[in-house]
Design an enzyme around this catalytic site. Structure first.
Site, PDB file in Angstrom:
ATOM      1  N   TYR A 144      -7.793   7.717   0.440  1.00 40.57           N
ATOM      2  CA  TYR A 144      -6.900   8.783   0.913  1.00 40.57           C
ATOM      3  C   TYR A 144      -7.713   9.991   1.331  1.00 40.57           C
ATOM      4  O   TYR A 144      -8.862  10.168   0.901  1.00 40.57           O
ATOM      5  CB  TYR A 144      -5.887   9.179  -0.167  1.00 40.57           C
ATOM      6  CG  TYR A 144      -6.495   9.876  -1.364  1.00 40.57           C
ATOM      7  CD1 TYR A 144      -6.962   9.158  -2.452  1.00 40.57           C
ATOM      8  CD2 TYR A 144      -6.621  11.270  -1.390  1.00 40.57           C
ATOM      9  CE1 TYR A 144      -7.526   9.790  -3.543  1.00 40.57           C
ATOM     10  CE2 TYR A 144      -7.190  11.920  -2.489  1.00 40.57           C
ATOM     11  CZ  TYR A 144      -7.633  11.171  -3.561  1.00 40.57           C
ATOM     12  OH  TYR A 144      -8.205  11.802  -4.637  1.00 40.57           O
ATOM     13  N   CYS A 145      -7.120  10.793   2.201  1.00 39.71           N
ATOM     14  CA  CYS A 145      -7.695  12.090   2.558  1.00 39.71           C
ATOM     15  C   CYS A 145      -6.520  13.039   2.795  1.00 39.71           C
ATOM     16  O   CYS A 145      -5.391  12.720   2.444  1.00 39.71           O
ATOM     17  CB  CYS A 145      -8.614  11.981   3.768  1.00 39.71           C
ATOM     18  SG  CYS A 145      -7.792  11.367   5.250  1.00 39.71           S
ATOM     19  N   THR A 146      -6.769  14.192   3.381  1.00 39.26           N
ATOM     20  CA  THR A 146      -5.725  15.216   3.502  1.00 39.26           C
ATOM     21  C   THR A 146      -4.513  14.727   4.285  1.00 39.26           C
ATOM     22  O   THR A 146      -3.382  14.793   3.819  1.00 39.26           O
ATOM     23  CB  THR A 146      -6.299  16.457   4.218  1.00 39.26           C
ATOM     24  OG1 THR A 146      -7.569  16.742   3.658  1.00 39.26           O
ATOM     25  CG2 THR A 146      -5.367  17.640   4.077  1.00 39.26           C
ATOM     26  N   ILE A 183      -2.547  12.639   1.764  1.00 39.07           N
ATOM     27  CA  ILE A 183      -1.926  13.354   0.643  1.00 39.07           C
ATOM     28  C   ILE A 183      -0.656  14.047   1.119  1.00 39.07           C
ATOM     29  O   ILE A 183       0.356  14.083   0.424  1.00 39.07           O
ATOM     30  CB  ILE A 183      -2.899  14.416   0.078  1.00 39.07           C
ATOM     31  CG1 ILE A 183      -4.158  13.752  -0.459  1.00 39.07           C
ATOM     32  CG2 ILE A 183      -2.224  15.255  -0.999  1.00 39.07           C
ATOM     33  CD1 ILE A 183      -5.315  14.719  -0.631  1.00 39.07           C
TER      34      ILE A 183
END
Ligand SMILES: [Zn+2]
Ligand SMILES: [Zn+2]
Length: 304
Positions: free
Chosen positions: A176-178, A206
């Site tokens: 996952y990332c932003t 996220i």
């Protein structure tokens, strides 16, 4: 009140410079500010302006032969999150430091929705959750039990993976990332090592996960790269004040105006004007008090 649009799209762009010109003209005509990167692998942008201007921008993008169908993330901000407009061509739309010819978005990991990701975490006890962001982002918010690479820039991500392949050996990996953009090629990189069983990534990152599961497996704040700095997801405070170590998760700029470092500082230390990153910066302020920021400068205050 300004509207902020955050978006990206991986797509083959034959003539990025042409699109740079088109974007510049479009944004200027609509009074939008922000930052847009074009590359042969796609487009990545954050723009801000009046609601009507943002609506018109989305319409124009949807009518464009390359940029239709983008999932725009919309938020709102009091004040101006960007001082200017910057539209540039680069080799990558987010800098992994690997040529798109070598690590392509076309070899990306398996996309899962926030709901599918939530189920994976709940059901798969062997799952390795991998944070594809930088250490200072994860310091104020992350998924429970996530592996957090100690990296300061995305360019260090491939080296981290090279040196920690044993963590992923024969495991299912959920990345996952932003907002999802970094995972598109970071997951392709992890896959290219051929050690993990399956490599998944959360579509929309996220941001979308927290919308679907505000009380889910993500705790703390989602660090963002605009004037908002961080978007609260849960009330958990994961970080600590860099000066006195009490629980804190607000970033401030170093009080020396010539320094761009961001520090996690508690409100007590901020009030005492202690938000200075180093003795060097302390000395520079003593030498030239005019170079001290007059406010701790948390930039634009935003609502979401
Ligand atoms: Zn403190
Ligand atoms: Zn400093």
């Amino acid at each position: 009140m300004k509207t902020i649009l955050l978006y990206y799209k991986y797509i083959d762009v034959q003539y990025p410079l042409q699109q740079v010109k088109w974007q510049k003209n479009l944004c200027l005509s609509l009074g939008l500010k922000g930052r847009i990167i074009l590359a042969t692998e796609g487009i990545n942008g954050t723009v801000a302006g009046l609601q009507e201007a943002c609506d018109a921008y989305i319409r124009e993008m949807n009518n464009h032969p390359l940029f239709g169908g983008i999932d725009f993330k919309v938020s709102h901000c009091i004040g101006d999150p960007f001082p200017r407009l910057r539209v540039v061509e680069k080799e990558e739309i987010t800098r992994l430091g690997k040529s798109p010819k070598e690590i392509s978005y076309k070899d990306t990991g398996i996309h899962v929705t926030p709901a599918q990701a939530h189920d994976l975490i709940t059901q798969n006890k062997e799952l390795v959750i991998l944070d594809a962001r930088n250490n200072y982002e994860a310091a104020i918010g992350k998924f429970v039990n996530a592996v957090v690479p100690d990296i300061e820039t995305f360019r260090q991500f491939p080296d981290y993976i090279d040196n920690h392949q044993d963590l992923f050996k024969d495991k299912d990996v959920l990345m996952y990332c932003t907002g999802g953009i970094r995972c598109e090629r970071a997951s392709a990189y992890v896959k290219s090592k051929g050690v993990a069983k399956n490599v998944y990534q959360i579509t929309g990152g996220i941001d979308r996960y927290a919308q679907a599961f505000p009380d889910g497996y993500f705790r703390g704040k989602n660090y963002v790269f605009d004037g908002r700095i961080a978007v609260p997801v849960t009330n958990d405070i994961l970080g600590q004040c860099g000066l006195c170590s009490v629980a804190a998760d607000d970033y401030y700029n170093c009080l020396y105006a010539g320094c761009n470092k961001q520090l996690i500082i508690c409100s007590g230390c901020v009030e005492k004007n202690r938000a200075i990153c180093s003795e060097t910066c302390q000395q520079k302020i003593l030498d030239n008090p005019a170079m001290m920021r007059t406010t701790p400068h948390k930039t634009a205050q935003c609502l979401i």
